[in-house]
Design a protein around this motif. Structure first.
Motif, PDB file in Angstrom:
ATOM      1  N   ARG A 198      17.716  -4.282 -13.777  1.00 11.18           N
ATOM      2  CA  ARG A 198      16.331  -3.817 -13.619  1.00 11.18           C
ATOM      3  C   ARG A 198      16.294  -2.388 -13.116  1.00 11.18           C
ATOM      4  N   TYR A 199      15.275  -1.657 -13.589  1.00  6.28           N
ATOM      5  CA  TYR A 199      15.124  -0.293 -13.074  1.00  6.28           C
ATOM      6  C   TYR A 199      14.814  -0.286 -11.576  1.00  6.28           C
ATOM      7  N   GLY A 200      13.875  -1.118 -11.145  1.00  6.52           N
ATOM      8  CA  GLY A 200      13.383  -1.011  -9.765  1.00  6.52           C
ATOM      9  C   GLY A 200      12.863   0.400  -9.537  1.00  6.52           C
ATOM     10  N   LEU A 201      13.157   0.946  -8.353  1.00 10.57           N
ATOM     11  CA  LEU A 201      12.616   2.265  -8.039  1.00 10.57           C
ATOM     12  C   LEU A 201      13.365   3.395  -8.734  1.00 10.57           C
ATOM     13  N   SER A 202      14.392   3.063  -9.528  1.00  7.45           N
ATOM     14  CA  SER A 202      15.042   4.122 -10.303  1.00  7.45           C
ATOM     15  C   SER A 202      14.230   4.431 -11.562  1.00  7.45           C
ATOM     16  N   PHE A 203      13.208   3.652 -11.803  1.00  8.97           N
ATOM     17  CA  PHE A 203      12.319   3.959 -12.934  1.00  8.97           C
ATOM     18  C   PHE A 203      11.651   5.299 -12.649  1.00  8.97           C
ATOM     19  N   PRO A 204      11.619   6.183 -13.653  1.00  8.75           N
ATOM     20  CA  PRO A 204      11.012   7.495 -13.367  1.00  8.75           C
ATOM     21  C   PRO A 204       9.536   7.366 -13.012  1.00  8.75           C
ATOM     22  N   ARG A 205       9.059   8.316 -12.195  1.00  5.28           N
ATOM     23  CA  ARG A 205       7.643   8.318 -11.838  1.00  5.28           C
ATOM     24  C   ARG A 205       6.816   8.614 -13.084  1.00  5.28           C
ATOM     25  N   VAL A 206       5.701   7.887 -13.198  1.00  2.00           N
ATOM     26  CA  VAL A 206       4.860   8.053 -14.389  1.00  2.00           C
ATOM     27  C   VAL A 206       3.523   8.680 -14.001  1.00  2.00           C
ATOM     28  N   THR A 207       2.879   9.279 -14.991  1.00  2.00           N
ATOM     29  CA  THR A 207       1.584   9.920 -14.738  1.00  2.00           C
ATOM     30  C   THR A 207       0.572   9.452 -15.785  1.00  2.00           C
TER      31      THR A 207
ATOM     32  N   PHE B  77      10.654  -6.403   0.450  1.00  4.19           N
ATOM     33  CA  PHE B  77      10.576  -5.349  -0.559  1.00  4.19           C
ATOM     34  C   PHE B  77      11.973  -4.961  -1.048  1.00  4.19           C
ATOM     35  N   ALA B  78      12.914  -4.921  -0.135  1.00  9.34           N
ATOM     36  CA  ALA B  78      14.321  -4.686  -0.476  1.00  9.34           C
ATOM     37  C   ALA B  78      14.512  -3.462  -1.356  1.00  9.34           C
ATOM     38  N   GLY B  79      13.836  -2.378  -0.996  1.00  6.28           N
ATOM     39  CA  GLY B  79      14.006  -1.146  -1.761  1.00  6.28           C
ATOM     40  C   GLY B  79      13.495  -1.279  -3.183  1.00  6.28           C
ATOM     41  N   GLY B  80      12.643  -2.248  -3.418  1.00  9.21           N
ATOM     42  CA  GLY B  80      12.084  -2.427  -4.755  1.00  9.21           C
ATOM     43  C   GLY B  80      12.966  -3.263  -5.657  1.00  9.21           C
ATOM     44  N   ASP B  81      14.073  -3.737  -5.118  1.00  9.99           N
ATOM     45  CA  ASP B  81      15.039  -4.460  -5.939  1.00  9.99           C
ATOM     46  C   ASP B  81      15.050  -5.946  -5.579  1.00  9.99           C
ATOM     47  N   TYR B  82      13.933  -6.565  -5.665  1.00 13.15           N
ATOM     48  CA  TYR B  82      13.792  -7.986  -5.321  1.00 13.15           C
ATOM     49  C   TYR B  82      13.852  -8.826  -6.591  1.00 13.15           C
ATOM     50  N   GLU B  83      14.106 -10.125  -6.386  1.00 17.55           N
ATOM     51  CA  GLU B  83      14.105 -11.049  -7.531  1.00 17.55           C
ATOM     52  C   GLU B  83      12.659 -11.390  -7.901  1.00 17.55           C
ATOM     53  N   ASP B  84      12.439 -11.729  -9.167  1.00 22.16           N
ATOM     54  CA  ASP B  84      11.095 -12.120  -9.595  1.00 22.16           C
ATOM     55  C   ASP B  84      10.569 -13.245  -8.715  1.00 22.16           C
ATOM     56  N   GLY B  85       9.347 -13.051  -8.251  1.00 29.30           N
ATOM     57  CA  GLY B  85       8.714 -14.091  -7.439  1.00 29.30           C
ATOM     58  C   GLY B  85       9.163 -14.082  -5.989  1.00 29.30           C
TER      59      GLY B  85
ATOM     60  N   THR C 115      -4.367 -14.556  -5.182  1.00 32.48           N
ATOM     61  CA  THR C 115      -4.334 -14.666  -6.642  1.00 32.48           C
ATOM     62  C   THR C 115      -3.698 -13.406  -7.263  1.00 32.48           C
ATOM     63  N   PHE C 116      -3.800 -12.289  -6.549  1.00 29.51           N
ATOM     64  CA  PHE C 116      -3.237 -11.065  -7.108  1.00 29.51           C
ATOM     65  C   PHE C 116      -1.714 -11.141  -7.203  1.00 29.51           C
ATOM     66  N   VAL C 117      -1.085 -11.691  -6.172  1.00 23.13           N
ATOM     67  CA  VAL C 117       0.378 -11.727  -6.209  1.00 23.13           C
ATOM     68  C   VAL C 117       0.896 -12.653  -7.317  1.00 23.13           C
ATOM     69  N   GLU C 118       0.052 -13.592  -7.753  1.00 23.03           N
ATOM     70  CA  GLU C 118       0.458 -14.453  -8.876  1.00 23.03           C
ATOM     71  C   GLU C 118       0.597 -13.646 -10.166  1.00 23.03           C
ATOM     72  N   ARG C 119      -0.183 -12.577 -10.261  1.00 20.01           N
ATOM     73  CA  ARG C 119      -0.262 -11.910 -11.551  1.00 20.01           C
ATOM     74  C   ARG C 119       0.149 -10.444 -11.527  1.00 20.01           C
ATOM     75  N   PHE C 120       0.562  -9.947 -10.377  1.00 18.02           N
ATOM     76  CA  PHE C 120       0.898  -8.532 -10.348  1.00 18.02           C
ATOM     77  C   PHE C 120       2.226  -8.321  -9.648  1.00 18.02           C
ATOM     78  N   ASP C 121       2.796  -7.153  -9.877  1.00 19.58           N
ATOM     79  CA  ASP C 121       4.116  -6.862  -9.338  1.00 19.58           C
ATOM     80  C   ASP C 121       4.036  -5.707  -8.354  1.00 19.58           C
ATOM     81  N   ALA C 122       4.773  -5.820  -7.264  1.00 22.11           N
ATOM     82  CA  ALA C 122       4.689  -4.821  -6.190  1.00 22.11           C
ATOM     83  C   ALA C 122       5.196  -3.450  -6.647  1.00 22.11           C
ATOM     84  N   ASP C 123       6.312  -3.420  -7.368  1.00 24.24           N
ATOM     85  CA  ASP C 123       6.827  -2.129  -7.839  1.00 24.24           C
ATOM     86  C   ASP C 123       5.805  -1.451  -8.753  1.00 24.24           C
ATOM     87  N   ALA C 124       5.246  -2.235  -9.653  1.00 23.48           N
ATOM     88  CA  ALA C 124       4.242  -1.677 -10.564  1.00 23.48           C
ATOM     89  C   ALA C 124       3.076  -1.112  -9.772  1.00 23.48           C
TER      90      ALA C 124
END
Lengths: 402, 272
Positions: A140-149, A226-234, A292-301
């Motif tokens: 997974r990219y995690g926080l190594s994903f480039p910043r987007v605009t 949060f583990a630096g953004g490198d957590y397992e799904d869920g 309900t938000f955590v069911e459908r959204f991701d923290a890194d996103a």
């Protein structure tokens, strides 16, 4: 419980519903043709998940691009036929987020328009993002994903249009962060947009808005999971993400709206129990929103998208800091809509943008919809918003001109 | 003052009425009370000939050349701008405060900004428009002079139409009834009227004179007919429509004023 569930939805078999929907996914950046983002980061493979409703006409001039907001997705209308199969169970409960506005015979009429919406880059709904696998590392990219605009999002949407064979859009429409994408469209691709509707958005977020986003990210990043953004799904920073959502949700309402909706009522009319649990109705509501938000959204996103929202400033991108200069690029007809009790993108800021366009000699309309529903009004005041959308995208259709 | 010295109310009435009557019909100068009474009865039976609905629109259309840049302040549902855009290919922009009217503009594809004119036109650059229209709007403003001046800042020409409170039927109604007149053109009562700054044609001409504003052309509505503005229209015209522009030199004067504000100390007033 008095939840939004009391709302009546058009069932999939209704003639006013687009029915069962299936999203599509396309690889827009093939491996081997790396794509450089505004942040300087490079992506070597990008997939985009999107949905369409209605038919593209022969002249290919009836396409309308809908732009979703922070927590929205490409599932604009109808019922997701794959909700169960793809683990998006929350979509079993309700149709797409703008089902009241988009559909056959609705304000954005899918019998007339070919409606497109794609998930943004860096999100968590199928388009490549921080939870995607980096083809170079296999992880997974995690926080190594480039910043987007917002600019990256819009350039990627333009590639989607190329893929669909659409040179010019009849219209773009979005609210909040979606409204900023609409602004970006009018400036980045002035020749590809005919009409542009900006709902509850201005050319940049205020300091107050930046502050709220910062607190949201702080809650996520300081959750031990949060583990630096490198957590397992869920297994991610659910508490932090819920807190971020609860806080953000306050900014979507208004003082008056909250008073009307909840007042100081205690949950189920109980007496105060002098505890620290959920006692007031407003607490219960926010807690529900967070859960309900955590069911459908991701923290890194959430981090990536709020950052894109923070950075957006079309005056910087297109006018060297001068909004008037940026406005001169615009060729589309623009409709700016604000909501009287919105304090995230206050009417004064939206109006100032409209006046800047006017000063630049552009035909522009500005409407302030009276509402006590705060920023959320762009989603909830569907009658006013729908009326504006249908008349702006299809003027003269509903009325014989005098 | 002793009560007995106050002129009889009736005499006062006929004094005012006599002036109006004489101005309209010279034969009535020094007419006796009975003649005046008869004349009044005749007038009360007749009412002003109806003007074509929104007669101003047709005359505004004549004034505006094809392709002009037009700002309509208080544009209502955008009907005039829509027609100007369609038939004269003008580049139109409306400003309107009423949300329902704004929605109608959007439906007619007329660009419109929902805004309160009394908040000013700071958003608009100097000289951006060829024509700025204030149709039946000035009398509804809280700050009419500010808006009139702004109109001639952002536009090269202004077009103003308004009900003339100096119109003789209005004057008679006020003189005889002693109440705020309710006429076809001014259909409201004192408390529910949007017309919070009623004025006469003469008032506006006085302002133009003082403000260095030239009357390029003027029209008045007299007994249901539109005719070029003339000297006695303050009494005869039910409504007026004026095309305005800054007097030559007046613009310089204003620029001078700006320069003075910027620190350049020159003589106080340019040339009134």
């Amino acid at each position: 419980m008095k939840r939004a569930s009391q709302k009546k939805y058009d069932p999939p078999e209704s003639p006013r519903s687009v029915g069962w929907t299936k999203s599509q996914t396309v690889r827009l950046i093939p491996p081997g043709a790396p794509w450089r983002l505004e942040s300087g980061g490079v992506l070597r493979a990008v997939e985009v998940e999107y949905e369409t409703y209605g038919e593209l006409n022969r002249a290919r001039n009836n396409a309308v691009l809908v732009l979703h907001a922070l927590s929205g997705d490409a599932h604009v209308a109808g019922w997701d036929a794959e909700a169960e199969a793809r683990g998006r169970r929350w979509r079993l409960r309700k149709p797409g987020w703008w089902d009241e506005v988009v559909g056959p015979g609705k304000a954005l009429d899918t019998r007339r328009f070919f409606v497109i919406c794609s998930n943004v880059l860096g999100g968590c709904y199928g388009t490549t993002g921080p939870r995607s696998i980096n083809p170079e590392t296999g992880r997974r990219y995690g926080l190594s994903f480039p910043r987007v605009t917002v600019g990256d999002w819009v350039r990627l949407q333009a590639r989607l249009l190329d893929h669909l064979g659409i040179e010019r859009l009849h219209g773009v429409v979005g609210g909040s962060l979606g409204g900023q994408q609409a602004i970006e469209w009018a400036m980045a691709f002035p020749d590809r947009v005919e009409r542009c509707i900006v709902l509850a958005a201005s050319p940049r977020l205020s300091a107050q808005g930046l502050a709220f986003n910062a607190v949201g990210r702080f809650a996520i990043m300081n959750d031990p999971k949060f583990a630096g953004g490198d957590y397992e799904d869920g297994q991610g920073p659910n508490a932090g993400l819920a807190a971020a959502r609860m806080l953000a949700h306050i900014t979507y309402l208004s003082e008056k709206g909250m008073h009307h909706k909840f007042g100081r009522r205690l949950r189920n009319g109980r007496r105060a129990d002098f505890g620290f649990g959920v006692e007031f109705e407003v607490e219960s509501y926010l807690e529900y929103q967070g859960r309900t938000f955590v069911e459908r959204f991701d923290a890194d996103a959430y981090l990536y998208i709020t950052r894109a929202m923070d950075y957006y400033d079309c005056a910087e991108s297109w006018g060297g800091g001068d909004l008037a200069r940026a406005c001169r690029r615009v060729r589309a007809k623009i409709l700016v809509v604000s909501f009287s009790s919105d304090w995230l993108y206050p009417p004064a800021h939206c109006k100032e943008f409209a006046l800047q366009l006017c000063r630049a000699g552009k035909p522009v309309s500005y409407v302030e919809v009276p509402s006590t529903l705060g920023h959320d009004a762009f989603l909830v005041e569907t009658e006013a918003v729908g009326g504006l959308i249908s008349s702006f995208f299809a003027p003269g259709a509903s009325e014989v001109s005098a | 003052m002793k009560r007995s010295r106050v002129p009889d109310a009736c005499a006062l009435r006929y004094c005012a009425v006599g002036e109006i009557a004489a101005a309209l019909e010279p034969r009535l100068r020094n007419a006796d009370a009975e003649t005046l009474r008869r004349w009044l009865r005749e007038q009360a039976r007749s009412s002003a000939k109806a003007a074509p609905a929104r007669w101003q629109d047709a005359w505004i259309e004549r004034e505006i050349p094809a392709g002009a840049k037009v700002l309509d302040l208080g544009c209502g549902g955008g009907e005039l701008l829509s027609r100007l855009m369609r038939e004269k290919k003008v580049r139109g922009q409306g400003v309107e405060i009423d949300p329902a009217a704004v929605m109608r503009c959007v439906a007619l594809d007329v660009p419109v900004l929902q805004s309160d004119l009394d908040d000013g036109l700071q958003g608009f650059a100097d000289g951006r428009f060829d024509f700025v229209i204030l149709e039946e709007t000035v009398q509804t403003l809280r700050h009419p002079l500010r808006v009139l001046n702004e109109m001639l800042r952002v536009g090269r020409h202004g077009i103003v139409s308004f009900p003339n409170f100096g119109y003789w039927r209005v004057r008679l109604a006020l003189a005889l009834e002693g109440r705020m007149p309710v006429t076809e053109r001014l259909p409201y009562r004192w408390h529910d009227t949007p017309n919070i700054h009623l004025f006469t044609l003469r008032d506006l001409l006085d302002w133009a004179d003082e403000a260095g504003v030239r009357i390029v052309r003027g029209y008045s509505l007299v007994e249901g007919e539109v005719r070029p503005l003339s000297a006695e229209d303050n009494l005869r015209a039910e409504e007026a429509l004026l095309v305005l522009a800054r007097r030559r030199g007046a613009r310089k004067e204003r620029q001078g004023a700006a320069a003075r504000r910027a620190g350049d100390r020159r003589r106080e007033d340019g040339g009134r």
